[in-house]
Design a protein around this motif. Structure first.
Motif, PDB file in Angstrom:
ATOM      1  N   SER A   1       0.815  -1.222   0.000  1.00 52.90           N
ATOM      2  CA  SER A   1       0.000   0.000   0.000  1.00 52.90           C
ATOM      3  C   SER A   1       0.849   1.273   0.000  1.00 52.90           C
ATOM      4  O   SER A   1       0.544   2.216  -0.725  1.00 52.90           O
ATOM      5  N   VAL A   2       1.945   1.304   0.782  1.00 54.91           N
ATOM      6  CA  VAL A   2       2.755   2.534   0.805  1.00 54.91           C
ATOM      7  C   VAL A   2       3.541   2.716  -0.486  1.00 54.91           C
ATOM      8  O   VAL A   2       3.769   3.849  -0.916  1.00 54.91           O
ATOM      9  N   GLU A   3       3.938   1.608  -1.116  1.00 54.58           N
ATOM     10  CA  GLU A   3       4.692   1.754  -2.364  1.00 54.58           C
ATOM     11  C   GLU A   3       3.787   2.034  -3.558  1.00 54.58           C
ATOM     12  O   GLU A   3       4.239   2.552  -4.567  1.00 54.58           O
ATOM     13  N   GLN A   4       2.508   1.730  -3.440  1.00 53.71           N
ATOM     14  CA  GLN A   4       1.559   2.064  -4.504  1.00 53.71           C
ATOM     15  C   GLN A   4       0.997   3.469  -4.337  1.00 53.71           C
ATOM     16  O   GLN A   4       0.577   4.082  -5.313  1.00 53.71           O
ATOM     17  N   GLN A   5       0.965   3.973  -3.113  1.00 50.98           N
ATOM     18  CA  GLN A   5       0.461   5.331  -2.822  1.00 50.98           C
ATOM     19  C   GLN A   5       1.625   6.111  -2.226  1.00 50.98           C
ATOM     20  O   GLN A   5       1.763   6.214  -1.014  1.00 50.98           O
ATOM     21  N   THR A   6       2.486   6.654  -3.095  1.00 52.10           N
ATOM     22  CA  THR A   6       3.738   7.245  -2.623  1.00 52.10           C
ATOM     23  C   THR A   6       3.580   8.637  -2.017  1.00 52.10           C
ATOM     24  O   THR A   6       4.473   9.106  -1.330  1.00 52.10           O
ATOM     25  N   VAL A   7       2.446   9.288  -2.245  1.00 52.24           N
ATOM     26  CA  VAL A   7       2.186  10.594  -1.635  1.00 52.24           C
ATOM     27  C   VAL A   7       1.026  10.426  -0.656  1.00 52.24           C
ATOM     28  O   VAL A   7      -0.042   9.945  -1.013  1.00 52.24           O
ATOM     29  N   ILE A   8       1.260  10.814   0.588  1.00 58.04           N
ATOM     30  CA  ILE A   8       0.255  10.692   1.648  1.00 58.04           C
ATOM     31  C   ILE A   8      -0.245  12.088   2.007  1.00 58.04           C
ATOM     32  O   ILE A   8       0.549  13.009   2.227  1.00 58.04           O
ATOM     33  N   ASP A   9      -1.557  12.208   2.091  1.00 57.54           N
ATOM     34  CA  ASP A   9      -2.206  13.452   2.512  1.00 57.54           C
ATOM     35  C   ASP A   9      -1.820  14.643   1.631  1.00 57.54           C
ATOM     36  O   ASP A   9      -1.861  15.783   2.079  1.00 57.54           O
ATOM     37  N   GLY A  10      -1.410  14.378   0.410  1.00 57.31           N
ATOM     38  CA  GLY A  10      -1.054  15.432  -0.524  1.00 57.31           C
ATOM     39  C   GLY A  10       0.186  16.217  -0.142  1.00 57.31           C
ATOM     40  O   GLY A  10       0.522  17.207  -0.789  1.00 57.31           O
ATOM     41  N   MET A  11       0.895  15.802   0.918  1.00 57.23           N
ATOM     42  CA  MET A  11       2.041  16.581   1.411  1.00 57.23           C
ATOM     43  C   MET A  11       3.321  15.799   1.588  1.00 57.23           C
ATOM     44  O   MET A  11       4.402  16.366   1.557  1.00 57.23           O
TER      45      MET A  11
END
Length: 161
Positions: free
Chosen positions: A104-114
């Motif tokens: 999940s973290v490697e597929q969604q590399t930007v968290i909370d847009g920041m």
């Protein structure tokens, strides 16, 4: 865009992900427990029964902040813990949980847009395990905004949350 803000954003992201996939622990003794993802630290418990009620969980905390001319980076440590009395296959739930986080973290590399993930992602599973609990930890790094003149106002807002 503070280190604990990054940990909170990642905790919220992972909690939502685990809820969306309806994650359920394998061991029947904790099968009704919801996986909890939080930043900081878990409340202290004094008995094995209380521990079992907390499992499974993921705790995310900033462990290192590096500021350079190029920018700021926070290293986060994710402690992942589950429970299984099965001495032969109890570790499988831990590996499953760790793989869900990794994917999940490697597929969604930007968290909370920041906050942007910086590779490498490192997962460590110690040989010595506190059976019947099983644990691993993961190290992740995210970019942060550089401290600025208005940071005190932002910090005050973060503490009030």
């Amino acid at each position: 865009m503070t280190p604990i803000g990054c940990a909170r954003a990642l905790a919220d992201f992972l909690q939502q992900h685990f809820d969306d996939i309806k994650y359920c622990p394998i061991d029947e003794k904790i099968a009704t427990n919801r996986l909890i993802v939080r930043d900081g630290f878990l409340p202290k418990v004094t008995s094995n029964e209380e521990k079992k009620k907390q499992d499974p969980y993921i705790v995310i905390r900033p462990v290192e902040i590096t500021d350079t001319d190029e920018g700021s980076v926070v290293k986060l440590q994710l402690l992942m813990m589950t429970y299984s009395a099965d001495m032969e296959k109890g570790h499988l739930d831990l590996y499953h949980m760790a793989e869900i986080v990794r994917q999940s973290v490697e597929q969604q590399t930007v968290i909370d847009g920041m906050y942007m993930l910086q590779l490498p992602v490192k997962t460590l599973i110690p040989e010595e395990q506190p059976w019947p609990e099983w644990w691993a930890y993961m190290e992740l790094s995210y970019t942060l905004g550089r401290p600025g003149a208005s940071i005190n106002q932002y910090l005050t807002q973060q503490i009030e949350v």
